[in-house]
Design a protein around this motif. Structure first.
Motif, PDB file in Angstrom:
ATOM      1  N   LYS A  23       0.837  -1.210   0.000  1.00  0.00           N
ATOM      2  CA  LYS A  23       0.000   0.000   0.000  1.00  0.00           C
ATOM      3  C   LYS A  23       0.872   1.261   0.000  1.00  0.00           C
ATOM      4  CE  LYS A  23       1.108   2.057   3.759  1.00  0.00           C
ATOM      5  NZ  LYS A  23       2.015   1.794   4.651  1.00  0.00           N
ATOM      6  N   HIS A  63       0.435   9.396  10.273  1.00  0.00           N
ATOM      7  CA  HIS A  63       0.644   9.890  11.645  1.00  0.00           C
ATOM      8  C   HIS A  63      -0.618  10.543  12.225  1.00  0.00           C
ATOM      9  CE1 HIS A  63       4.710   8.665  12.302  1.00  0.00           C
ATOM     10  NE2 HIS A  63       5.039   9.110  11.098  1.00  0.00           N
ATOM     11  N   VAL A  70      -3.451  10.000  11.359  1.00  0.00           N
ATOM     12  CA  VAL A  70      -4.464   8.925  11.409  1.00  0.00           C
ATOM     13  C   VAL A  70      -4.404   8.152  12.730  1.00  0.00           C
ATOM     14  CG1 VAL A  70      -3.036   7.157  10.243  1.00  0.00           C
ATOM     15  CG2 VAL A  70      -5.511   7.089   9.991  1.00  0.00           C
ATOM     16  N   GLY A 100       7.671   1.699   4.114  1.00  0.00           N
ATOM     17  CA  GLY A 100       6.396   2.424   4.034  1.00  0.00           C
ATOM     18  C   GLY A 100       5.470   1.903   2.954  1.00  0.00           C
ATOM     19  N   PRO A 144      -0.778   0.863  16.066  1.00  0.00           N
ATOM     20  CA  PRO A 144      -1.083   1.239  14.675  1.00  0.00           C
ATOM     21  C   PRO A 144      -2.494   1.785  14.536  1.00  0.00           C
ATOM     22  CG  PRO A 144      -1.292  -1.122  14.930  1.00  0.00           C
ATOM     23  CD  PRO A 144      -0.887  -0.588  16.281  1.00  0.00           C
ATOM     24  N   SER A 145      -2.719   2.542  13.464  1.00  0.00           N
ATOM     25  CA  SER A 145      -4.070   3.067  13.228  1.00  0.00           C
ATOM     26  C   SER A 145      -4.995   1.974  12.709  1.00  0.00           C
ATOM     27  CB  SER A 145      -4.005   4.193  12.199  1.00  0.00           C
ATOM     28  OG  SER A 145      -3.547   3.680  10.961  1.00  0.00           O
ATOM     29  N   ASP A 194      -3.243   0.371   7.479  1.00  0.00           N
ATOM     30  CA  ASP A 194      -2.447  -0.480   6.583  1.00  0.00           C
ATOM     31  C   ASP A 194      -3.113  -1.845   6.360  1.00  0.00           C
ATOM     32  OD1 ASP A 194      -0.654   1.583   6.734  1.00  0.00           O
ATOM     33  OD2 ASP A 194       1.087   0.332   7.200  1.00  0.00           O
ATOM     34  N   THR A 233       8.609   1.575  12.360  1.00  0.00           N
ATOM     35  CA  THR A 233       7.345   2.339  12.392  1.00  0.00           C
ATOM     36  C   THR A 233       6.964   2.635  13.836  1.00  0.00           C
ATOM     37  OG1 THR A 233       6.547   1.402  10.327  1.00  0.00           O
ATOM     38  CG2 THR A 233       4.871   2.199  11.840  1.00  0.00           C
ATOM     39  N   ALA A 290       5.575   5.941   7.731  1.00  0.00           N
ATOM     40  CA  ALA A 290       6.041   6.422   9.037  1.00  0.00           C
ATOM     41  C   ALA A 290       7.207   7.410   8.934  1.00  0.00           C
ATOM     42  CB  ALA A 290       6.442   5.231   9.893  1.00  0.00           C
TER      43      ALA A 290
HETATM   44  O1  PMV Z   1       5.331   3.189   7.158  1.00  0.00           O
HETATM   45  P1  PMV Z   1       4.210   2.309   7.451  1.00  0.00           P
HETATM   46  O2  PMV Z   1       3.780   1.486   6.286  1.00  0.00           O
HETATM   47  O3  PMV Z   1       4.476   1.458   8.631  1.00  0.00           O
HETATM   48  O4  PMV Z   1       2.937   3.257   7.768  1.00  0.00           O
HETATM   49  C1  PMV Z   1       2.774   3.840   9.027  1.00  0.00           C
HETATM   50  C2  PMV Z   1       1.667   4.845   9.004  1.00  0.00           C
HETATM   51  C3  PMV Z   1       1.477   5.584  10.333  1.00  0.00           C
HETATM   52  O5  PMV Z   1       0.384   6.484  10.125  1.00  0.00           O
HETATM   53  C4  PMV Z   1       2.705   6.379  10.703  1.00  0.00           C
HETATM   54  C5  PMV Z   1       1.148   4.650  11.473  1.00  0.00           C
HETATM   55  C6  PMV Z   1      -0.205   3.986  11.381  1.00  0.00           C
HETATM   56  O6  PMV Z   1      -0.394   3.017  12.119  1.00  0.00           O
HETATM   57  O7  PMV Z   1      -1.098   4.445  10.641  1.00  0.00           O
END
Ligand code: PMV
Length: 313
Positions: A15, A22, A24, A90, A133-134, A137, A183, A266
């Motif tokens: 994704k 953040h 979120v 990410g 986490p939000s 993902d 993250t 992140a």
């Molecule tokens: O970088 P990733 O794929 O781990 O995305 C993290 C996104 C954040 O908003 C920073 C954390 C989250 O849980 O949504």
């Protein structure tokens, strides 16, 4: 009784976050999209009539999970994981893993395919391994497409597919490299900032929310200035402290050739910051820039399919 398959192959997409990372985590909306990179898990074994509680999967350790499956679940003799999603940058490799794991074990052991359940259990897995986490993902890796996502409460998360205009301009990803921080650490860095400087940080989240809404409007109607939105979003992410100096330098150079770029995911503070979402109305300029700078650039297809069963033969 359903016949339990002996070979199951499941894939889940990676994704990107178009807007709202953040923020979120603090109940603001985010726009995420599934992309054309996938992680596949293939499980082989003998027919197994036993039931397995998929909730237990979140307790398995990430590094050894493939071995643990063959040891702890009757009937499984072999597990193969393949992926073309870069790790820790990410692009959702860990969420795609969690989704494909829950989905493949559920299909193999209980012959079930319940996307709500897959998403819920993948979230538990993400929580166990990544802190707070939000849930965005795992949701986009399960359901795919473009999603509007908001976590109202731990117990209540809202998401809706976005019907994006066909003529949405192409977007690109430039890899700044794998961040030194996880993250979980980056979410903690923002969490500390929030604790120490509550009002100011809240204001940044509110401005990110505003941008996310304009981004939604752009995707739905084509109205608005995507380059401006990406630039403004990047400034706010910088203010949150999730962009390293070397990454900001790349962003500045992209802006200098007329493009715009923002951290997607992140981010990272000390070394690299993972992937940048990049836009330019003349993409050739981006390719020339990446080539000259020794950076890897990809055109990404957005709105891809979520978790699915793949043919085994
Ligand atoms: O970088 P990733 O794929 O781990 O995305 C993290 C996104 C954040 O908003 C920073 C954390 C989250 O849980 O949504």
């Amino acid at each position: 009784m359903n016949k339990i398959p002996q070979k199951v192959k499941v894939s889940a997409p990676g994704k990107i976050i178009l807007s709202g990372e953040h923020a979120v985590v603090y109940g603001k909306p985010a726009i995420l999209s599934a992309i054309n990179r996938r992680l596949t898990i293939e499980i082989c074994g003998k027919k197994n009539n036993g039931d397995f509680d998929l909730g237990k999967l979140s307790g398995f350790s990430m590094d050894f999970i493939v071995n643990e499956l063959t040891k702890k679940i009757d009937g499984i003799s072999d597990v193969k994981v393949r992926s073309n999603i870069p790790v820790g940058s990410g692009m959702g490799s860990s969420a795609a893993f969690a989704v494909a794991l829950v989905a493949s074990v559920g299909k193999f052991v209980n012959n079930e395919w319940d996307t709500e359940k897959i998403n819920r259990l993948a979230y538990l897995f993400e929580k166990k391994h990544h802190g707070n986490p939000s849930g965005g993902d795992n949701t986009v890796c399960t359901f795919g497409k473009f999603l509007w996502y908001r976590k109202e409460l731990e117990e209540y998360k809202i998401f809706n597919p976005i019907s994006v205009l066909k003529k949405t301009p192409p977007l690109f990803v430039i890899d700044t490299g794998r961040p030194m921080e996880s993250t979980k650490e980056m979410v903690q860095i923002v969490g500390n900032r929030y604790k120490n400087s509550h009002t100011k940080t809240d204001l940044v989240f509110e401005r990110i929310e505003e941008i996310t809404k304009y981004f939604l409007k752009f995707l739905l109607t084509g109205k608005g200035d995507i380059a401006k939105l990406i630039r403004a979003n990047q400034r706010l992410l910088k203010e949150l402290g999730v962009v390293s100096n070397s990454t900001q330098d790349i962003v500045k150079r992209i802006e200098a050739i007329g493009g715009s770029a923002k951290v997607s995911g992140a981010g990272g503070k000390k070394g690299a910051s993972g992937i940048l979402l990049v836009y330019h109305d003349d993409p050739e300029k981006l390719f020339a820039f990446a080539d000259k700078s020794g950076l890897i650039i990809h055109k990404i297809n957005l709105g891809e399919e979520g978790a699915r069963i793949e043919k085994t033969n």
